[in-house]
Design a protein around this motif. Sequence first.
Motif, PDB file in Angstrom:
ATOM      1  N   UNK A  57       0.830  -1.194   0.000  1.00  0.00           N
ATOM      2  CA  UNK A  57       0.000   0.000   0.000  1.00  0.00           C
ATOM      3  C   UNK A  57       0.866   1.245   0.000  1.00  0.00           C
ATOM      4  N   UNK A  58       1.997   1.171   0.671  1.00  0.00           N
ATOM      5  CA  UNK A  58       2.901   2.317   0.627  1.00  0.00           C
ATOM      6  C   UNK A  58       4.313   1.852   0.285  1.00  0.00           C
ATOM      7  N   UNK A  59       5.097   2.810  -0.132  1.00  0.00           N
ATOM      8  CA  UNK A  59       6.448   2.508  -0.620  1.00  0.00           C
ATOM      9  C   UNK A  59       7.409   3.511  -0.025  1.00  0.00           C
ATOM     10  N   UNK A  60       8.683   3.122   0.045  1.00  0.00           N
ATOM     11  CA  UNK A  60       9.717   4.068   0.475  1.00  0.00           C
ATOM     12  C   UNK A  60      10.291   4.744  -0.768  1.00  0.00           C
ATOM     13  N   UNK A  61      10.199   6.057  -0.794  1.00  0.00           N
ATOM     14  CA  UNK A  61      10.763   6.836  -1.898  1.00  0.00           C
ATOM     15  C   UNK A  61      12.040   7.481  -1.374  1.00  0.00           C
ATOM     16  N   UNK A  62      13.123   7.372  -2.151  1.00  0.00           N
ATOM     17  CA  UNK A  62      14.402   7.914  -1.696  1.00  0.00           C
ATOM     18  C   UNK A  62      14.991   8.813  -2.790  1.00  0.00           C
ATOM     19  N   UNK A  63      16.232   9.232  -2.554  1.00  0.00           N
ATOM     20  CA  UNK A  63      16.855  10.247  -3.400  1.00  0.00           C
ATOM     21  C   UNK A  63      16.802   9.925  -4.896  1.00  0.00           C
ATOM     22  N   UNK A  64      17.072   8.675  -5.273  1.00  0.00           N
ATOM     23  CA  UNK A  64      17.088   8.353  -6.710  1.00  0.00           C
ATOM     24  C   UNK A  64      15.724   8.584  -7.350  1.00  0.00           C
ATOM     25  N   UNK A  65      14.673   8.135  -6.634  1.00  0.00           N
ATOM     26  CA  UNK A  65      13.325   8.325  -7.165  1.00  0.00           C
ATOM     27  C   UNK A  65      12.954   9.797  -7.196  1.00  0.00           C
ATOM     28  N   UNK A  66      13.297  10.500  -6.118  1.00  0.00           N
ATOM     29  CA  UNK A  66      12.961  11.925  -6.049  1.00  0.00           C
ATOM     30  C   UNK A  66      13.690  12.686  -7.153  1.00  0.00           C
ATOM     31  N   UNK A  67      14.966  12.389  -7.328  1.00  0.00           N
ATOM     32  CA  UNK A  67      15.730  13.081  -8.364  1.00  0.00           C
ATOM     33  C   UNK A  67      15.113  12.838  -9.741  1.00  0.00           C
ATOM     34  N   UNK A  68      14.700  11.601 -10.004  1.00  0.00           N
ATOM     35  CA  UNK A  68      14.095  11.292 -11.307  1.00  0.00           C
ATOM     36  C   UNK A  68      12.776  12.056 -11.475  1.00  0.00           C
ATOM     37  N   UNK A  69      11.969  12.059 -10.421  1.00  0.00           N
ATOM     38  CA  UNK A  69      10.674  12.751 -10.522  1.00  0.00           C
ATOM     39  C   UNK A  69      10.889  14.256 -10.686  1.00  0.00           C
ATOM     40  N   UNK A  70      11.919  14.777 -10.021  1.00  0.00           N
ATOM     41  CA  UNK A  70      12.229  16.210 -10.188  1.00  0.00           C
ATOM     42  C   UNK A  70      12.685  16.497 -11.615  1.00  0.00           C
ATOM     43  N   UNK A  71      13.559  15.643 -12.141  1.00  0.00           N
ATOM     44  CA  UNK A  71      14.056  15.863 -13.508  1.00  0.00           C
ATOM     45  C   UNK A  71      12.903  15.846 -14.504  1.00  0.00           C
ATOM     46  N   UNK A  72      11.888  15.033 -14.215  1.00  0.00           N
ATOM     47  CA  UNK A  72      10.756  14.945 -15.135  1.00  0.00           C
ATOM     48  C   UNK A  72       9.700  16.008 -14.835  1.00  0.00           C
ATOM     49  N   UNK A  73       9.944  16.809 -13.795  1.00  0.00           N
ATOM     50  CA  UNK A  73       9.007  17.888 -13.459  1.00  0.00           C
ATOM     51  C   UNK A  73       7.714  17.409 -12.833  1.00  0.00           C
ATOM     52  N   UNK A  74       7.718  16.214 -12.208  1.00  0.00           N
ATOM     53  CA  UNK A  74       6.467  15.738 -11.604  1.00  0.00           C
ATOM     54  C   UNK A  74       6.546  15.612 -10.078  1.00  0.00           C
ATOM     55  N   UNK A  75       7.689  15.962  -9.512  1.00  0.00           N
ATOM     56  CA  UNK A  75       7.836  15.777  -8.065  1.00  0.00           C
ATOM     57  C   UNK A  75       6.849  16.644  -7.289  1.00  0.00           C
ATOM     58  N   UNK A  76       6.654  17.884  -7.758  1.00  0.00           N
ATOM     59  CA  UNK A  76       5.782  18.812  -7.019  1.00  0.00           C
ATOM     60  C   UNK A  76       4.380  18.244  -6.821  1.00  0.00           C
ATOM     61  N   UNK A  77       3.917  17.446  -7.771  1.00  0.00           N
ATOM     62  CA  UNK A  77       2.545  16.943  -7.666  1.00  0.00           C
ATOM     63  C   UNK A  77       2.396  15.899  -6.551  1.00  0.00           C
ATOM     64  N   UNK A  78       3.511  15.391  -6.022  1.00  0.00           N
ATOM     65  CA  UNK A  78       3.374  14.409  -4.928  1.00  0.00           C
ATOM     66  C   UNK A  78       4.066  14.861  -3.637  1.00  0.00           C
ATOM     67  N   UNK A  79       4.776  15.988  -3.708  1.00  0.00           N
ATOM     68  CA  UNK A  79       5.592  16.401  -2.553  1.00  0.00           C
ATOM     69  C   UNK A  79       4.754  16.486  -1.274  1.00  0.00           C
ATOM     70  N   UNK A  80       3.519  16.928  -1.376  1.00  0.00           N
ATOM     71  CA  UNK A  80       2.673  17.095  -0.196  1.00  0.00           C
ATOM     72  C   UNK A  80       2.223  15.786   0.418  1.00  0.00           C
ATOM     73  N   UNK A  81       2.458  14.681  -0.251  1.00  0.00           N
ATOM     74  CA  UNK A  81       1.968  13.368   0.217  1.00  0.00           C
ATOM     75  C   UNK A  81       3.035  12.587   0.979  1.00  0.00           C
ATOM     76  N   UNK A  82       4.239  13.157   1.087  1.00  0.00           N
ATOM     77  CA  UNK A  82       5.353  12.372   1.622  1.00  0.00           C
ATOM     78  C   UNK A  82       5.444  12.437   3.144  1.00  0.00           C
ATOM     79  N   UNK A  83       5.758  11.313   3.757  1.00  0.00           N
ATOM     80  CA  UNK A  83       6.017  11.275   5.206  1.00  0.00           C
ATOM     81  C   UNK A  83       7.473  10.867   5.411  1.00  0.00           C
ATOM     82  N   UNK A  84       8.253  11.745   6.058  1.00  0.00           N
ATOM     83  CA  UNK A  84       9.684  11.469   6.231  1.00  0.00           C
ATOM     84  C   UNK A  84       9.907  10.381   7.280  1.00  0.00           C
ATOM     85  N   UNK A  85      10.846   9.484   6.993  1.00  0.00           N
ATOM     86  CA  UNK A  85      11.235   8.447   7.963  1.00  0.00           C
ATOM     87  C   UNK A  85      12.747   8.601   8.143  1.00  0.00           C
TER      88      UNK A  85
END
Length: 467
Positions: A57-85
């Motif tokens: 149901x949930x996944x751990x997102x880390x730097x590689x995924x975030x960097x890819x989503x940022x490069x593609x310009x889609x990170x902002x659409x999910x940034x508000x959904x993240x819970x830091x661990x």
Amino acid sequence: MTRAGGRLAERGPVTIVGAGPTGALLAILLKRRGFEVIVYDSRPDPRIGPGESGRSINLALADRGIHALQSAGVFESIAGELLAMRGRMIHQRDGTRSLQPYGQRPSEVIYSISRERLNRALLNVATDECGIEVRFQHRLERLDAAGGTAYLRDVGEPRAGGYLSVALQPLLAADGAGSVARRELAAAGLIAAREDALEHGYKELTIPAGAHGDFVMEPDALHVWPRGDFMLIALPNTDRSFTATIFMPKRGEVSFDALRAPAAIERFLRAQFPDACGWMPNGVAEFRDRPTGFLGTVYAERWNHGGRAALIGDAAHAIVPFHGQGMNCCFEDCIEFDACVAHEATWEAAFERFFAQRKPNTDAIAAMALENYHEMRERVAEPAFHLQQALALELERRHPQRFIPRYSMVMFHHEIPYRVAYERGAIQTRLLADLTVRAATLADIDYARAAFDIERELPPIRAYAPA
Ligand SMILES: Cc1cc2nc3c(=O)[nH]c(=O)nc-3n(C[C@H](O)[C@H](O)[C@H](O)COP(=O)(O)OP(=O)(O)OC[C@H]3O[C@@H](n4cnc5c(N)ncnc54)[C@H](O)[C@@H]3O)c2cc1C
């Protein structure tokens, strides 16, 4: 039989099979590069109706995924959904718990994200912002790569049963770990691939929010109950629940197979996870009723057939989930694939370049993910491991250009390829073991010897610039 694919300069049509994390991000990138992209997925549109069940149901997102989503310009659409661990919270059988931080800088955290929300956000960008056509309820059933045609079936009511043939101009298969495309290419003798099943499976259990709607335990950690041959983990959700996953052998004395009767399940959960058991009102029923998920690693010796068809993401290299890197790796695939498309003149050349660059890295993360299972369910509870972890962080403080803990290289440094993390990690593991042989605390470490060994064995990582 022509093996050369179309010329990339023509920006012809591209078919993507699979609208999961890989297919959706890849579609966005290729569309932005000017290709006409159409995506097919066997599922109904996850943005309509009830969500998918049975997958994590949930996944751990880390730097590689975030960097890819940022490069593609889609990170902002999910940034508000993240819970830091910020670390692993280790739960012992006696109920005591202790935090093992993942890194030593405030930015060195990983994030819990809902699989469904992430997938929906990517699909929204694909369809609404990029105008990509995604045809749901279309299942790839046959891939005749030599003949140049894919056959998809319309599985949506009321049209179910209709077949569609699609020319491979090319077809990019992002259809996940059980990829039909991969199996078809292998069955036709065009690639060699194998699926190594793990003898362990998994089940998901729910830890709801507490009576006052609060998290029942620290929300800023990934909780782990290491128990040797099995373990329970839990990641937080934005509704203040946790999704827990139990990993254990499928067969044997303590296994999913052996634990079927509710009384036996309850005894087991109470004995092994006394605190978590109290937070899972439906734990026994969920354990009994939920399917046991499959875990395994996919190895393929080629990922393409000429310029006509290529595998990407889990379809090419699914891994076990113990490093929390599967999807992160898939997102990195998309960015690297897009760069190969930018560099090459034909699809075939882009596919070949992608495979040559990427395969050593996906093999490395596959190996590290398997190693991490042993670490998470067993080693994290050992005092020797704690000392080595603490020493690794101390050596990083003293030699930041040369010594970065392997976990940090994988999770927090997208600029360090997996292969480099794996190779340097092996050297570091040996150094840590040698340096701690006669040490009980950090004060016992011979730091002069450590400095000598590090300078001799670990050249500086030049691309790395500490935050
Ligand atoms: C228990 C578990 C926990 C995990 N935790 C993490 C984590 O914390 N962090 C992390 O980074 N990764 C994690 N992963 C890995 C992650 O889920 C995968 O790496 C990721 O989902 C792969 O994305 P994908 O798009 O390649 O494949 P998938 O997510 O499998 O998507 C494939 C898509 O293709 C579609 N499809 C399949 N077959 C066909 C067909 N024949 N025709 C048409 N469409 C088809 C499917 O409907 C789906 O939409 C975890 C995996 C598991 C099993």
